[in-house]
Design an enzyme around this catalytic site. Structure first.
Site, PDB file in Angstrom:
ATOM      1  N   TRP A  29       0.718  -1.108  -0.012  1.00  0.00           N
ATOM      2  CA  TRP A  29      -0.184  -0.197  -0.093  1.00  0.00           C
ATOM      3  C   TRP A  29       0.881   1.348  -0.103  1.00  0.00           C
ATOM      4  CZ3 TRP A  29      -0.219   3.289   4.228  1.00  0.00           C
ATOM      5  CH2 TRP A  29      -1.263   4.451   4.447  1.00  0.00           C
ATOM      6  N   SER A  95       1.525  -6.899   1.464  1.00  0.00           N
ATOM      7  CA  SER A  95       0.711  -5.970   2.077  1.00  0.00           C
ATOM      8  C   SER A  95      -0.557  -5.938   0.998  1.00  0.00           C
ATOM      9  CB  SER A  95       1.224  -4.721   2.483  1.00  0.00           C
ATOM     10  OG  SER A  95       0.158  -4.096   3.210  1.00  0.00           O
ATOM     11  N   MET A  96      -1.033  -4.965   0.686  1.00  0.00           N
ATOM     12  CA  MET A  96      -1.980  -4.492  -0.240  1.00  0.00           C
ATOM     13  C   MET A  96      -2.066  -5.506  -1.552  1.00  0.00           C
ATOM     14  SD  MET A  96      -3.451  -1.308  -2.074  1.00  0.00           S
ATOM     15  CE  MET A  96      -4.450  -1.301  -3.539  1.00  0.00           C
ATOM     16  N   ASP A 219       4.813  -7.752  13.473  1.00  0.00           N
ATOM     17  CA  ASP A 219       4.221  -7.084  12.378  1.00  0.00           C
ATOM     18  C   ASP A 219       2.885  -6.195  12.950  1.00  0.00           C
ATOM     19  OD1 ASP A 219       2.532  -5.838  10.282  1.00  0.00           O
ATOM     20  OD2 ASP A 219       3.033  -7.541   8.895  1.00  0.00           O
ATOM     21  N   HIS A 248       6.378  -5.180   9.661  1.00  0.00           N
ATOM     22  CA  HIS A 248       5.642  -4.991   8.322  1.00  0.00           C
ATOM     23  C   HIS A 248       6.670  -4.796   7.177  1.00  0.00           C
ATOM     24  CE1 HIS A 248       2.145  -5.260   5.862  1.00  0.00           C
ATOM     25  NE2 HIS A 248       2.274  -3.988   5.578  1.00  0.00           N
TER      26      HIS A 248
END
Length: 269
Positions: A29, A95-96, A219, A248
């Protein structure tokens, strides 16, 4: 600079390094393809073709006012795969990017894909619900997005230490923040909304390719308990690897281990 066109006539930037079996990197993201530099340099030196692109509204790609939904974003990935005519590809996402890869596989099939790697991915479902009690409350997510409309850079600065599991800011954090601040604020907000609210649980059950799931136990952006561990139970052919003390941003903090794990998984027969 190399660009490819989308179905709705946008121009999206991509980079193509090395030769060999293709590895396509899908960014997290608000991040551009630059986030994968350490992985792409290493894998290209190991005889692999490393391709990364800037999704719409990110990096050097066009910044439209719409199209920030997983169907459209998955179609953009499909346009890249078709433009380069990639076959037997490994999709690596952070992630995204996990949502885009799942939607690509369920919307466009796995004809061009051999395997996938999910690094600290958002899937299967982040929003709090009756059947997902440990998720993120929709109202909390909305409140955070309101702060971004007033001061996104300050929010990034405050959230840098937990992103890298550090007590302070750092040069690598500054580099990441500048990359994220180059992203369209429209894309930042709209993409976060679909990250929180999209439920991938059912479609993940139909994914046919082998998947490596990598997540850190520190995370704080996407806790492993509501993401990586649940993904391992839903994906039919998956392997789950937990990185101790990894945040993360493990693609930087644990880049050496991640690079070796990616190489080993891609090279498996």
């Amino acid at each position: 600079m190399p660009f490819f066109g989308t179905k709705d006539r946008l121009q999206l930037f991509y980079q193509d390094w090395g030769k060999g079996k293709p590895v396509v990197f899908v960014s997290g993201w608000a991040l551009s393809s630059r986030m994968w530099d350490y992985q792409r340099l290493f894998l290209a030196d190991q005889g692999l073709r490393c391709i990364a692109y800037d999704r719409r509204g990110h990096g050097r790609s066009d910044e439209p006012g719409d199209g920030y939904d997983f169907n459209t974003l998955a179609d953009d990935l499909a346009d890249l795969m078709e433009f380069l005519d990639l076959r037997d590809a490994t999709l690596v996402c952070h992630s995204m990017g996990g949502g885009e890869v799942i939607r690509y596989l369920t919307r466009h099939g796995s004809e061009r894909v051999e395997r996938a790697v999910f690094v600290a991915a958002i899937v299967p479902f982040l929003m709090k619900a009756a059947d997902n009690p440990n998720g993120i409350a929709k109202s909390d997510a909305e409140a955070v997005r309101e702060t971004w409309k007033r001061d996104f850079p300050n929010w990034l600065l405050k959230n840098e230490p937990p992103y890298f599991n550090r007590a302070d800011t750092s040069p690598m954090g500054e580099w990441t923040r500048w990359d994220m601040m180059g992203t369209s604020l429209k894309a930042v907000i709209e993409c976060n909304k679909i990250i929180i609210e999209t439920d991938f649980r059912e479609e993940m059950k139909s994914v046919k390719v082998p998947v490596l799931i990598i997540h850190g136990d520190k995370d704080r952006s996407i806790p492993v308990e509501i993401s990586g561990k649940k993904s391992a139970m839903l994906l039919p052919d998956s392997r789950f690897v937990l990185y101790k003390d990894a945040p993360h941003g493990l693609y930087i903090t644990h880049s050496d281990r991640l690079n070796m794990d990616l190489l080993a998984f891609i090279k498996e027969s």
